[in-house]
Design a protein around this motif. Sequence first.
Motif, PDB file in Angstrom:
ATOM      1  N   ALA A  53      23.877  38.705 -31.177  1.00  0.00           N
ATOM      2  CA  ALA A  53      24.402  40.069 -31.170  1.00  0.00           C
ATOM      3  C   ALA A  53      25.273  40.304 -29.944  1.00  0.00           C
ATOM      4  CB  ALA A  53      23.245  41.070 -31.207  1.00  0.00           C
ATOM      5  N   SER A  56      28.631  38.914 -30.536  1.00  0.00           N
ATOM      6  CA  SER A  56      29.351  39.460 -31.676  1.00  0.00           C
ATOM      7  C   SER A  56      30.425  40.465 -31.291  1.00  0.00           C
ATOM      8  CB  SER A  56      28.360  40.117 -32.646  1.00  0.00           C
ATOM      9  OG  SER A  56      27.839  41.327 -32.074  1.00  0.00           O
ATOM     10  N   ASN A  58      29.769  43.597 -30.853  1.00  0.00           N
ATOM     11  CA  ASN A  58      29.251  44.919 -31.239  1.00  0.00           C
ATOM     12  C   ASN A  58      28.325  45.401 -30.123  1.00  0.00           C
ATOM     13  OD1 ASN A  58      27.755  47.082 -32.347  1.00  0.00           O
ATOM     14  ND2 ASN A  58      28.117  46.323 -34.426  1.00  0.00           N
ATOM     15  N   ARG A  61      24.976  47.268 -31.179  1.00  0.00           N
ATOM     16  CA  ARG A  61      23.997  46.368 -31.805  1.00  0.00           C
ATOM     17  C   ARG A  61      23.407  45.426 -30.765  1.00  0.00           C
ATOM     18  NH1 ARG A  61      24.651  41.158 -34.359  1.00  0.00           N
ATOM     19  NH2 ARG A  61      22.776  40.669 -35.539  1.00  0.00           N
ATOM     20  N   ALA A  62      24.254  44.913 -29.885  1.00  0.00           N
ATOM     21  CA  ALA A  62      23.769  44.001 -28.853  1.00  0.00           C
ATOM     22  C   ALA A  62      22.727  44.682 -27.976  1.00  0.00           C
ATOM     23  CB  ALA A  62      24.937  43.508 -28.002  1.00  0.00           C
ATOM     24  N   GLU A  65      19.420  45.102 -29.954  1.00  0.00           N
ATOM     25  CA  GLU A  65      18.693  43.849 -30.167  1.00  0.00           C
ATOM     26  C   GLU A  65      18.090  43.324 -28.862  1.00  0.00           C
ATOM     27  OE1 GLU A  65      17.847  42.738 -32.892  1.00  0.00           O
ATOM     28  OE2 GLU A  65      19.327  43.230 -34.427  1.00  0.00           O
TER      29      GLU A  65
END
Length: 241
Positions: A53, A56, A58, A61-62, A65
């Motif tokens: 994540a 990625s 993002n 989101r990272a 997570e």
Amino acid sequence: MIGRIAWFAALLVVAIVAIAVQFDRQSARDPLLAELVPPPFRAFAQTHVAAAAAESGNVNRALAEVRLLVQRRPIPAEHLTLLAVAQTNAGMPEQAGLTIQVAAQRGWREPLAQEAMLRLALAAGDQPEAARRFAALMLRGTTPDDVLQVLGEQTLGEPGGPGRRTMIDIVSAAERWQTTFLRRGAVVIAPDAFAEIVAESIARGAAFDCPVLEQAAKGLARRDEEAARKLAPALEACRRN
């Protein structure tokens, strides 16, 4: 009949949980299995999910997570370092600063945390703390030499200064680390600083391995003959003993 169904249902639930837990443990060795682990059972797998994540792009989101990773496995310093990176990317510098401090306190060999704390110590003018972090980075064989060379110049640049004095304290007291210091210090620490630290550590009672000390002196001479000459008395004493 109902009791038998309930019994088989219970066995099925236990089997599913056991398989999920086993997949989670195996994901520590095989990251490809991480996504196959059901989210409620991710512990080891969450490390890989969080790292993916973070890569990625993002940011939200990272952050989510990595926070979940720290909730489930709060002990490893590497997880806190990953959280600090995610917080920085999310525009949370103050929280990231606090997180990296906790990571550095928890894991002395966590390189990103140690380097961050070293740079913070330098910015604050705290040379002794910077020297302690520098020593922790030197202990890691994977820390690049060029990074240590740059940080060493900033940390140990002042002759007789607090950075060098702290390093002398560390080297003279840490017997198991002295050989590593000689071999790596001769390469990554400025010749004058290295010679001063070695000579003063010996004056404090450090008993370096003579062949390693001689090899370090030879390497130092190729870089700076004047600095190497400062080690001559120590080499003579070693040979006599």
